[in-house]
Design a protein around this motif. Structure first.
Motif, PDB file in Angstrom:
ATOM      1  N   GLY A   1       0.818  -1.207   0.000  1.00  0.00           N
ATOM      2  CA  GLY A   1       0.000   0.000   0.000  1.00  0.00           C
ATOM      3  C   GLY A   1       0.851   1.257   0.000  1.00  0.00           C
ATOM      4  N   ILE A   2       1.913   1.243   0.782  1.00  0.00           N
ATOM      5  CA  ILE A   2       2.829   2.391   0.815  1.00  0.00           C
ATOM      6  C   ILE A   2       3.504   2.559  -0.544  1.00  0.00           C
ATOM      7  CG2 ILE A   2       4.983   3.248   1.837  1.00  0.00           C
ATOM      8  CD1 ILE A   2       3.999   1.910   4.492  1.00  0.00           C
ATOM      9  N   ALA A   3       3.906   1.439  -1.169  1.00  0.00           N
ATOM     10  CA  ALA A   3       4.538   1.510  -2.495  1.00  0.00           C
ATOM     11  C   ALA A   3       3.594   2.151  -3.509  1.00  0.00           C
ATOM     12  CB  ALA A   3       4.958   0.117  -2.965  1.00  0.00           C
ATOM     13  N   VAL A   4       2.307   1.774  -3.479  1.00  0.00           N
ATOM     14  CA  VAL A   4       1.329   2.347  -4.414  1.00  0.00           C
ATOM     15  C   VAL A   4       1.099   3.821  -4.091  1.00  0.00           C
ATOM     16  CG1 VAL A   4      -1.068   2.262  -5.206  1.00  0.00           C
ATOM     17  CG2 VAL A   4       0.222   0.134  -4.910  1.00  0.00           C
ATOM     18  N   LEU A   5       0.890   4.143  -2.816  1.00  0.00           N
ATOM     19  CA  LEU A   5       0.646   5.542  -2.441  1.00  0.00           C
ATOM     20  C   LEU A   5       1.837   6.432  -2.795  1.00  0.00           C
ATOM     21  CD1 LEU A   5      -1.128   5.021   0.992  1.00  0.00           C
ATOM     22  CD2 LEU A   5      -2.162   5.932  -1.111  1.00  0.00           C
ATOM     23  N   ALA A   6       3.046   5.902  -2.663  1.00  0.00           N
ATOM     24  CA  ALA A   6       4.254   6.674  -2.984  1.00  0.00           C
ATOM     25  C   ALA A   6       4.587   6.612  -4.471  1.00  0.00           C
ATOM     26  CB  ALA A   6       5.434   6.130  -2.171  1.00  0.00           C
ATOM     27  N   ASP A   7       3.848   5.788  -5.240  1.00  0.00           N
ATOM     28  CA  ASP A   7       4.124   5.570  -6.664  1.00  0.00           C
ATOM     29  C   ASP A   7       5.603   5.258  -6.874  1.00  0.00           C
ATOM     30  OD1 ASP A   7       3.800   5.355  -9.403  1.00  0.00           O
ATOM     31  OD2 ASP A   7       3.794   7.521  -9.760  1.00  0.00           O
ATOM     32  N   SER A   8       6.081   4.276  -6.105  1.00  0.00           N
ATOM     33  CA  SER A   8       7.502   3.950  -6.129  1.00  0.00           C
ATOM     34  C   SER A   8       7.751   2.546  -6.666  1.00  0.00           C
ATOM     35  CB  SER A   8       8.086   4.066  -4.711  1.00  0.00           C
ATOM     36  OG  SER A   8       9.412   3.599  -4.697  1.00  0.00           O
ATOM     37  N   GLY A   9       8.364   2.484  -7.831  1.00  0.00           N
ATOM     38  CA  GLY A   9       8.786   1.209  -8.379  1.00  0.00           C
ATOM     39  C   GLY A   9       9.874   0.569  -7.536  1.00  0.00           C
ATOM     40  N   TRP A  10      10.720   1.409  -6.904  1.00  0.00           N
ATOM     41  CA  TRP A  10      11.764   0.873  -6.027  1.00  0.00           C
ATOM     42  C   TRP A  10      11.148   0.136  -4.857  1.00  0.00           C
ATOM     43  CZ3 TRP A  10      16.063   0.333  -8.302  1.00  0.00           C
ATOM     44  CH2 TRP A  10      16.538   1.282  -9.215  1.00  0.00           C
ATOM     45  N   LEU A  11      10.117   0.714  -4.263  1.00  0.00           N
ATOM     46  CA  LEU A  11       9.461   0.035  -3.140  1.00  0.00           C
ATOM     47  C   LEU A  11       8.813  -1.264  -3.593  1.00  0.00           C
ATOM     48  CD1 LEU A  11       7.882   2.928  -1.036  1.00  0.00           C
ATOM     49  CD2 LEU A  11       9.938   1.572  -0.543  1.00  0.00           C
ATOM     50  N   ALA A  12       8.256  -1.283  -4.787  1.00  0.00           N
ATOM     51  CA  ALA A  12       7.662  -2.523  -5.301  1.00  0.00           C
ATOM     52  C   ALA A  12       8.742  -3.593  -5.456  1.00  0.00           C
ATOM     53  CB  ALA A  12       6.960  -2.258  -6.630  1.00  0.00           C
ATOM     54  N   LEU A  13       9.914  -3.225  -5.975  1.00  0.00           N
ATOM     55  CA  LEU A  13      11.019  -4.182  -6.102  1.00  0.00           C
ATOM     56  C   LEU A  13      11.506  -4.640  -4.723  1.00  0.00           C
ATOM     57  CD1 LEU A  13      13.008  -2.476  -8.993  1.00  0.00           C
ATOM     58  CD2 LEU A  13      11.698  -4.616  -9.118  1.00  0.00           C
ATOM     59  N   LEU A  14      11.603  -3.694  -3.794  1.00  0.00           N
ATOM     60  CA  LEU A  14      12.057  -4.036  -2.452  1.00  0.00           C
ATOM     61  C   LEU A  14      11.016  -4.865  -1.696  1.00  0.00           C
ATOM     62  CD1 LEU A  14      13.909  -0.743  -1.569  1.00  0.00           C
ATOM     63  CD2 LEU A  14      14.936  -3.021  -1.802  1.00  0.00           C
ATOM     64  N   LEU A  15       9.750  -4.741  -2.073  1.00  0.00           N
ATOM     65  CA  LEU A  15       8.720  -5.589  -1.470  1.00  0.00           C
ATOM     66  C   LEU A  15       9.015  -7.054  -1.774  1.00  0.00           C
ATOM     67  CD1 LEU A  15       6.073  -6.136   0.004  1.00  0.00           C
ATOM     68  CD2 LEU A  15       4.865  -5.567  -2.114  1.00  0.00           C
ATOM     69  N   ALA A  16       9.438  -7.341  -2.991  1.00  0.00           N
ATOM     70  CA  ALA A  16       9.799  -8.722  -3.341  1.00  0.00           C
ATOM     71  C   ALA A  16      10.982  -9.193  -2.494  1.00  0.00           C
ATOM     72  CB  ALA A  16      10.124  -8.813  -4.825  1.00  0.00           C
ATOM     73  N   ALA A  17      11.960  -8.327  -2.291  1.00  0.00           N
ATOM     74  CA  ALA A  17      13.101  -8.675  -1.436  1.00  0.00           C
ATOM     75  C   ALA A  17      12.652  -8.876   0.009  1.00  0.00           C
ATOM     76  CB  ALA A  17      14.175  -7.585  -1.520  1.00  0.00           C
ATOM     77  N   TYR A  18      11.736  -8.041   0.475  1.00  0.00           N
ATOM     78  CA  TYR A  18      11.210  -8.162   1.838  1.00  0.00           C
ATOM     79  C   TYR A  18      10.526  -9.514   2.037  1.00  0.00           C
ATOM     80  CZ  TYR A  18       8.422  -7.063   6.006  1.00  0.00           C
ATOM     81  OH  TYR A  18       7.847  -7.085   7.251  1.00  0.00           O
TER      82      TYR A  18
END
Length: 172
Positions: free
Chosen positions: A120-137
């Motif tokens: 949700g934070i990745a979408v709200l921040a419109d961050s592709g980096w957070l989406a990639l880091l979500l997979a790492a998480y």
């Protein structure tokens, strides 16, 4: 009512011999680390997650919906642990095997909640980096936390845990 089992002392597979799963770090702290890295990298090299022209209202609805879902699932999971009288914090011993409520649907609803919050934070921040880091998480959770917790719970609760594990999925 959740099934309860109490054991004392060291548990096989618990990492350091203490009565805890020996996880690499507390899962929220791992999330904070990845969120911080994503924020810094995103500030230096922006990488949008959402396609150009995506309706902002839809983006906010999806992001806020994931955050709300994560908070709801986390609340249910924490309440189930507290009702069973067991510790929520991973460094502390498990005193009960919680198998009812939300735990009848997922063995790891707290981690499902954290993943939904992160997404949700990745979408709200419109961050592709957070989406990639979500997979790492998710990978760190699976290897450094969940695998260790599963060994710990099997060592501590034995057959009741194995039966539960066979009946309920790890994530969803």
């Amino acid at each position: 009512m959740p099934s309860r089992s109490i054991a004392h002392g060291a548990v096989p597979g618990a990492g350091d011999g203490a009565d805890n799963p020996g996880v690499v770090a507390r899962p929220p702290r791992i999330a904070y680390l990845f969120l911080g890295i994503g924020a810094i990298v995103g500030w230096l090299w922006p990488l949008p997650l959402l396609p150009a022209g995506a309706p902002p209202a839809l983006c906010y609805a999806v992001g806020a919906g994931l955050v709300a879902l994560g908070l709801f699932v986390m609340t249910l999971a924490v309440r189930a642990f507290r009702a069973a009288g067991t510790n929520v914090e991973t460094p502390k011993p498990a005193t009960a095997l919680v198998t009812e409520g939300i735990y009848a649907r997922s063995r790891n609803p707290m981690y499902v909640a954290l993943v939904a919050l992160f997404g949700g934070i990745a979408v709200l921040a419109d961050s592709g980096w957070l989406a990639l880091l979500l997979a790492a998480y998710v990978a760190v959770l699976r290897i450094g936390v969940i695998a260790r917790e599963e060994r710990y719970l099997e060592g501590k609760f034995g057959e009741p845990y194995r039966t539960y594990r066979a009946r309920v999925r790890r994530w969803l």
